[in-house]
Scaffold this motif. Structure first.
Motif, short mmCIF file in Angstrom:
data_model
loop_
_atom_site.label_atom_id
_atom_site.label_comp_id
_atom_site.label_asym_id
_atom_site.label_seq_id
_atom_site.Cartn_x
_atom_site.Cartn_y
_atom_site.Cartn_z
N GLU A 85 -29.84 -16.69 -19.99
CA GLU A 85 -28.58 -17.41 -19.80
C GLU A 85 -28.71 -18.58 -18.83
N THR A 86 -29.80 -18.60 -18.06
CA THR A 86 -29.98 -19.67 -17.09
C THR A 86 -30.81 -20.82 -17.65
N CYS A 87 -32.01 -20.51 -18.17
CA CYS A 87 -32.91 -21.57 -18.64
C CYS A 87 -32.90 -21.74 -20.15
N GLN A 88 -32.21 -20.84 -20.86
CA GLN A 88 -32.09 -20.88 -22.32
C GLN A 88 -33.40 -20.62 -23.07
N ARG A 103 -30.17 -10.27 -18.82
CA ARG A 103 -29.50 -11.51 -19.21
C ARG A 103 -30.36 -12.73 -18.89
N GLU A 104 -31.36 -12.51 -18.05
CA GLU A 104 -32.20 -13.62 -17.60
C GLU A 104 -33.67 -13.25 -17.72
N CYS A 105 -34.50 -14.28 -17.85
CA CYS A 105 -35.94 -14.05 -17.77
C CYS A 105 -36.28 -13.67 -16.33
N GLU A 107 -38.28 -14.97 -14.15
CA GLU A 107 -38.35 -16.09 -13.21
C GLU A 107 -36.95 -16.48 -12.73
N CYS A 108 -36.02 -16.62 -13.66
CA CYS A 108 -34.65 -16.97 -13.28
C CYS A 108 -33.98 -15.85 -12.48
N HIS A 109 -34.29 -14.62 -12.84
CA HIS A 109 -33.73 -13.48 -12.10
C HIS A 109 -34.23 -13.47 -10.66
N ARG A 110 -35.51 -13.72 -10.48
CA ARG A 110 -36.07 -13.76 -9.13
C ARG A 110 -35.45 -14.88 -8.31
N LEU A 111 -35.27 -16.05 -8.91
CA LEU A 111 -34.63 -17.15 -8.19
C LEU A 111 -33.20 -16.80 -7.79
N ALA A 112 -32.48 -16.16 -8.70
CA ALA A 112 -31.11 -15.76 -8.39
C ALA A 112 -31.08 -14.73 -7.26
#
Length: 136
Positions: A85-88, A103-105, A107-112
């Motif tokens: 949902e973040t990087c598509q 909901r996220e990969c 990498e995006c989950h870790r950043l969040a």
């Protein structure tokens, strides 16, 4: 085609997990409702209270997981499941197998997570909480 087949297998896993959570939650709920604490012993009453609190917390965790699973099934129905949902970008199948309602990969989950744990983010949450509590 292999990804599509894997996503359908994940649908079945999500549905089985959903069914298991519903059964478990119903059991936890019946335990909470069935506890009429008429213990003559203070220690038994304390133990009953602690057990009720644990069941209540477990029910809350199961409720959150159930909502996440329902959202994942809805994304499957819309054809949006498996996309971050973040990087598509497509979420790797290994992540979806580990966390089918992701909901996220990763990498995006870790950043969040990093943003949420940053001291400034914690201060903002505390400030928001203070404003909400103070306004009551």
């Amino acid at each position: 085609m292999a990804r599509k087949d894997s996503l359908e297998k994940l649908r079945k896993i999500l549905q089985k997990r959903r069914d298991a959570i519903v059964r478990s939650a119903l059991g936890d709920l019946s335990l909470l409702q069935g506890r009429a604490s008429k213990s003559a012993d203070v220690l038994d009453a304390v133990a009953d209270t602690v057990q009720s609190e644990l069941n209540s917390q477990l029910l809350e965790v199961e409720s959150r997981e159930l909502a996440a699973i329902d959202e994942a099934i809805e994304r499957l129905n819309r054809g949006e499941y498996g996309t971050c949902e973040t990087c598509q970008k497509p979420i790797p199948l290994t992540r979806l197998r580990a966390v089918p309602h992701a909901r996220e990969c990763i990498e995006c989950h870790r950043l969040a997570e990093k943003r949420r744990s940053h001291p400034a983010a914690r201060m903002n949450r505390m400030f928001d909480s203070y404003q909400t509590d103070g306004a009551s």
